[in-house]
Write a protein that holds these residues in place. Structure first.
Motif, PDB file in Angstrom:
ATOM      1  N   MET A   1       2.288  -6.539   7.768  1.00 44.91           N
ATOM      2  CA  MET A   1       2.900  -5.539   8.652  1.00 44.91           C
ATOM      3  C   MET A   1       2.195  -5.498   9.998  1.00 44.91           C
ATOM      4  O   MET A   1       0.971  -5.515  10.074  1.00 44.91           O
ATOM      5  CB  MET A   1       2.831  -4.157   7.984  1.00 44.91           C
ATOM      6  N   VAL A   2       3.012  -5.457  11.059  1.00 41.68           N
ATOM      7  CA  VAL A   2       2.512  -5.284  12.426  1.00 41.68           C
ATOM      8  C   VAL A   2       3.113  -3.990  12.955  1.00 41.68           C
ATOM      9  O   VAL A   2       4.339  -3.827  12.974  1.00 41.68           O
ATOM     10  CB  VAL A   2       2.906  -6.472  13.330  1.00 41.68           C
ATOM     11  N   LEU A   3       2.257  -3.056  13.375  1.00 39.90           N
ATOM     12  CA  LEU A   3       2.722  -1.766  13.880  1.00 39.90           C
ATOM     13  C   LEU A   3       2.441  -1.644  15.371  1.00 39.90           C
ATOM     14  O   LEU A   3       1.349  -1.991  15.834  1.00 39.90           O
ATOM     15  CB  LEU A   3       2.024  -0.611  13.147  1.00 39.90           C
ATOM     16  N   VAL A   4       3.430  -1.158  16.111  1.00 44.87           N
ATOM     17  CA  VAL A   4       3.272  -0.868  17.538  1.00 44.87           C
ATOM     18  C   VAL A   4       3.362   0.648  17.689  1.00 44.87           C
ATOM     19  O   VAL A   4       4.323   1.264  17.250  1.00 44.87           O
ATOM     20  CB  VAL A   4       4.365  -1.560  18.377  1.00 44.87           C
ATOM     21  N   THR A   5       2.342   1.252  18.301  1.00 46.80           N
ATOM     22  CA  THR A   5       2.291   2.719  18.359  1.00 46.80           C
ATOM     23  C   THR A   5       2.175   3.205  19.801  1.00 46.80           C
ATOM     24  O   THR A   5       1.741   2.478  20.684  1.00 46.80           O
ATOM     25  CB  THR A   5       1.095   3.270  17.550  1.00 46.80           C
TER      26      THR A   5
ATOM     27  N   SER B   1       6.867   4.567  25.990  1.00 47.96           N
ATOM     28  CA  SER B   1       5.692   3.756  26.313  1.00 47.96           C
ATOM     29  C   SER B   1       5.960   2.260  26.182  1.00 47.96           C
ATOM     30  O   SER B   1       5.037   1.458  26.270  1.00 47.96           O
ATOM     31  CB  SER B   1       4.512   4.151  25.414  1.00 47.96           C
ATOM     32  N   GLY B   2       7.224   1.886  25.970  1.00 44.74           N
ATOM     33  CA  GLY B   2       7.567   0.462  25.943  1.00 44.74           C
ATOM     34  C   GLY B   2       7.468  -0.204  24.589  1.00 44.74           C
ATOM     35  O   GLY B   2       7.430  -1.435  24.492  1.00 44.74           O
ATOM     36  N   LYS B   3       7.430   0.599  23.499  1.00 40.71           N
ATOM     37  CA  LYS B   3       7.281   0.012  22.156  1.00 40.71           C
ATOM     38  C   LYS B   3       8.471  -0.900  21.815  1.00 40.71           C
ATOM     39  O   LYS B   3       8.291  -1.989  21.273  1.00 40.71           O
ATOM     40  CB  LYS B   3       7.169   1.121  21.097  1.00 40.71           C
TER      41      LYS B   3
ATOM     42  N   LEU C   1       2.249   2.825  29.313  1.00 38.60           N
ATOM     43  CA  LEU C   1       2.750   2.208  30.541  1.00 38.60           C
ATOM     44  C   LEU C   1       2.136   2.915  31.743  1.00 38.60           C
ATOM     45  O   LEU C   1       2.084   4.142  31.792  1.00 38.60           O
ATOM     46  CB  LEU C   1       4.281   2.309  30.623  1.00 38.60           C
ATOM     47  N   VAL C   2       1.647   2.140  32.706  1.00 33.16           N
ATOM     48  CA  VAL C   2       1.162   2.700  33.974  1.00 33.16           C
ATOM     49  C   VAL C   2       1.924   2.038  35.110  1.00 33.16           C
ATOM     50  O   VAL C   2       2.460   0.946  34.965  1.00 33.16           O
ATOM     51  CB  VAL C   2      -0.356   2.482  34.160  1.00 33.16           C
ATOM     52  N   ARG C   3       1.965   2.725  36.251  1.00 34.74           N
ATOM     53  CA  ARG C   3       2.704   2.195  37.393  1.00 34.74           C
ATOM     54  C   ARG C   3       1.927   1.069  38.084  1.00 34.74           C
ATOM     55  O   ARG C   3       0.706   1.155  38.252  1.00 34.74           O
ATOM     56  CB  ARG C   3       3.001   3.314  38.394  1.00 34.74           C
ATOM     57  N   ARG C   4       2.650   0.044  38.500  1.00 23.65           N
ATOM     58  CA  ARG C   4       2.067  -1.060  39.261  1.00 23.65           C
ATOM     59  C   ARG C   4       1.943  -0.669  40.736  1.00 23.65           C
ATOM     60  O   ARG C   4       2.800   0.019  41.280  1.00 23.65           O
ATOM     61  CB  ARG C   4       2.970  -2.298  39.209  1.00 23.65           C
ATOM     62  N   ILE C   5       0.907  -1.163  41.375  1.00 21.43           N
ATOM     63  CA  ILE C   5       0.792  -0.990  42.825  1.00 21.43           C
ATOM     64  C   ILE C   5       1.873  -1.827  43.499  1.00 21.43           C
ATOM     65  O   ILE C   5       2.124  -2.970  43.127  1.00 21.43           O
ATOM     66  CB  ILE C   5      -0.605  -1.426  43.310  1.00 21.43           C
ATOM     67  N   CYS C   6       2.527  -1.240  44.489  1.00 22.18           N
ATOM     68  CA  CYS C   6       3.577  -1.954  45.234  1.00 22.18           C
ATOM     69  C   CYS C   6       2.971  -3.176  45.936  1.00 22.18           C
ATOM     70  O   CYS C   6       1.991  -3.059  46.676  1.00 22.18           O
ATOM     71  CB  CYS C   6       4.229  -1.007  46.256  1.00 22.18           C
ATOM     72  N   LYS C   7       3.569  -4.337  45.729  1.00 23.16           N
ATOM     73  CA  LYS C   7       3.039  -5.580  46.308  1.00 23.16           C
ATOM     74  C   LYS C   7       3.218  -5.626  47.824  1.00 23.16           C
ATOM     75  O   LYS C   7       2.531  -6.379  48.517  1.00 23.16           O
ATOM     76  CB  LYS C   7       3.740  -6.780  45.679  1.00 23.16           C
ATOM     77  N   HIS C   8       4.173  -4.838  48.343  1.00 23.90           N
ATOM     78  CA  HIS C   8       4.493  -4.924  49.768  1.00 23.90           C
ATOM     79  C   HIS C   8       3.572  -4.081  50.638  1.00 23.90           C
ATOM     80  O   HIS C   8       3.540  -4.272  51.851  1.00 23.90           O
ATOM     81  CB  HIS C   8       5.948  -4.500  49.989  1.00 23.90           C
ATOM     82  N   CYS C   9       2.868  -3.119  50.044  1.00 21.38           N
ATOM     83  CA  CYS C   9       2.006  -2.264  50.880  1.00 21.38           C
ATOM     84  C   CYS C   9       0.626  -2.078  50.249  1.00 21.38           C
ATOM     85  O   CYS C   9      -0.031  -1.064  50.476  1.00 21.38           O
ATOM     86  CB  CYS C   9       2.681  -0.909  51.126  1.00 21.38           C
TER      87      CYS C   9
END
Length: 582
Positions: free
Chosen positions: A336-340, A345-347, A469-477
């Motif tokens: 068994m593989v569990l994602v929590t 949160s993108g599970k 999940l965390v927000r990515r820094i915008c690549k353009h600024c």
């Protein structure tokens, strides 16, 4: 106009009854508003009307003739909108746009301008003749002449999206599958009115354009609020007039094939629309949930865009060593593989990516989901329906008679589902599932609290993956954001790292709506269940003891995963601290 200007001028003794009557006769012949006609006849000055309006509405007045408006500000509001609502944009300061209006109580106009520009709107009052002159001056002669009839707020919102190339016409949104006859005639009639159809289409299309994951339509006592969830955070988008509340709800429920006459019970449905994306047809699903609240039904629509489903595991955000362990676990023939993690949160994306990785013609993959979010080629997906007895446990029992190699259980919610899943994992099947826990080690205790025996947990588990999940820094600024070493140490960096690491941040630009963030990335805590951990589980070790042993064996915690991404310039310290603990 909400204020009766003639009565006010009489009361202030600025005009006589005879002058008022003459102005009314002139208005009947030539059109326009009464104030405009009084000024044309020379009975009052433009400044007198402006001052009177300011006093009555309780907002500042402005003499537009004295203003030189920046062309960049003028471009924020289309000419057609300025003409229809008799408004002129004056200035922008930060996220606030100041507009001159003849009627500052016109919430339709302010909502539409807020919706189409994304700025907060601050009204000031000006006389009608000054506004019309300003419209002619800044937008050309199309703005002058007789009074323009007030447009539907919904039409203006639709026009706004046309200008950014999303919605060429209201007919571009096509609801797939024919709708059944609706028995509640009045509600159905409301929901099928053209302006309401246009508004709901605009809400759906705007959410797609802005990259939202959810749309919230929330009724309150004195307002209706529409919010989008973008990169995990909710943003206010607009507040439609209260009189549209029931009609909007009915339209969404009709599109989702729900019972519009049932307002007391929660309902779930699905909308599938087709629209033109740069000239090519594209389908998107919306998962719809209706929940009765104190002042009406709250509706949440989850956007399900197949094109945004990330099935490449190397791009989800796994650290290299964590990804090696995860892939080894899902390649094993049984266990068994569990994602929590918490909701959102993108599970599901992680599980779908796992299935996609191991989906071959030689394997029989069965899934039980509530709901089925995306259709996967070569995977047998079952929609759980508890109302008719098709629960996760019932589906699992049937799966075991379907000769499966791999079983995916959408969520382990109770003892019965957990027991069958574990037995399947112990009898030659690979079982993937999710649980709601805070981190990987506490998942073991959660299973035991459900009533599963420690020896069954120890024998069946291959791996537990906790994620956020965390927000990515915008690549353009993106730009460097030097941070004091002490603050970095407090966040979890070692003293040596804190001297060399230079965190990044997003300055804010048009691409990221001035937030500094664009998109999201996963943080992963991958705990491989080794023989040493199995022995600890058998003797009933606490989550703290399991965590200590797993870290000794090389497990990266959620916080450490986040700090790696700060070091690599993917996200910020603030985001990691918000989503994880030390």
């Amino acid at each position: 106009m909400a204020v009766r200007i003639g009565e006010l001028l009489l009361k202030e003794k600025r005009i006589t009854v005879e002058q008022l009557q003459e102005a009314l006769n002139h208005q009947r012949q030539h059109g326009g508003k009464l104030g405009l006609n009084l000024v044309k006849l020379g009975f009052v000055k433009d400044a007198d009307i402006t001052a009177l309006l300011s006093k009555q509405y309780g907002v500042p007045s402005v003499m537009l003739a004295d203003f030189e408006i920046d062309p960049a500000v003028v471009k924020l509001v289309p000419a057609e909108t300025a003409q229809k609502y008799q408004i002129v944009p004056l200035a922008r300061a930060g996220a606030t746009l100041t507009i001159a209006m003849t009627d500052p109580t016109n919430v339709f106009a302010m909502d539409d301008i807020r919706f189409m520009t994304g700025y907060n709107v601050e009204p000031v009052v000006a006389s009608e003749i000054a506004v019309l002159d300003a419209i002619e001056r800044y937008y050309g002669k199309g703005g002058s002449g007789a009074s323009v009839p007030s447009a539907s707020a919904l039409e203006v919102a639709s026009k706004a999206l046309e200008q950014i190339g999303i919605l060429e016409a209201s007919g571009d949104v096509e609801v797939l599958e024919e709708l059944e006859e609706i028995s509640a005639d009045m509600l159905a009639k409301q929901g099928e009115e053209a302006p309401i159809i246009k508004l709901v289409n605009v809400l759906l299309m705007s959410a797609i354009q802005k990259g939202a994951s959810d749309i919230h339509v929330e009724p309150y006592e004195k307002e209706v609020r529409v919010r989008y969830r973008i990169d995990g955070l909710l943003y206010n988008i607009m507040s439609p007039p209260m009189k549209f509340r029931d009609a909007i709800t009915s339209r969404i429920k009709i599109m989702a094939k729900l019972d519009i006459s049932e307002k007391r019970l929660p309902q779930d449905g699905r909308i599938k629309i087709r629209f033109q994306d740069n000239g090519t047809p594209k389908d998107i699903d919306f998962r719809v949930s209706c929940l009765p609240t104190l002042f009406g039904e709250k509706i949440v629509m989850r956007l399900l865009d197949k094109d945004k489903l990330m099935l490449d595991m190397t791009k989800l955000g796994f650290e290299s060593e964590s990804l090696v362990r995860f892939e080894a676990a899902i390649q094993r023939p049984w266990g068994m593989v569990l994602v929590t993690g918490p909701t959102g949160s993108g599970k599901t994306n992680t599980l779908y990516s796992s299935i996609s990785r191991i989906n071959t013609t030689e394997t029989n993959i069965m899934t039980a989901e509530d709901p089925v979010e995306f259709n996967l080629m070569g995977v047998n997906q079952v929609q759980v329906r508890e109302s008719i007895g098709l629960t996760f446990a019932a589906a699992l029992r049937s799966f075991l008679r379907q000769d499966p190699n791999i079983i995916l259980v959408g969520e382990i919610r109770d003892f019965e589902t957990a027991e069958i899943a574990i037995k399947a994992a112990l009898t030659g099947h690979l079982v993937l599932s999710t649980l709601h826990t805070n981190d990987a080690p506490s998942t073991v205790n959660r299973l035991m609290n459900m009533g599963i025996e420690p020896f069954l947990v120890a024998s069946s588990l291959n791996l537990i993956c906790a994620q956020r999940l965390v927000r990515r820094i915008c690549k353009h600024c993106v730009e460097p954001n030097p941070t004091p070493p002490q603050a970095l140490v407090h966040a979890g960096f070692t003293p040596d790292d804190s001297k060399s690491v230079v965190p990044q941040r997003g300055r804010g630009c048009d691409k990221c709506n001035n937030t500094g963030y664009k998109g999201r990335v996963g943080l992963y805590e991958v705990m491989e269940v080794t023989d040493e951990l199995r022995e600890l589980i058998l003797v009933g070790a606490s989550a703290l003891e399991l965590r200590k042993k797993a870290v000794e064996e090389g497990m990266l915690t959620l916080r450490q995963s986040g700090l790696r991404k700060v070091k690599d310039g993917v996200t910020t310290v603030d985001e990691v601290v918000r989503e994880t603990v030390k």
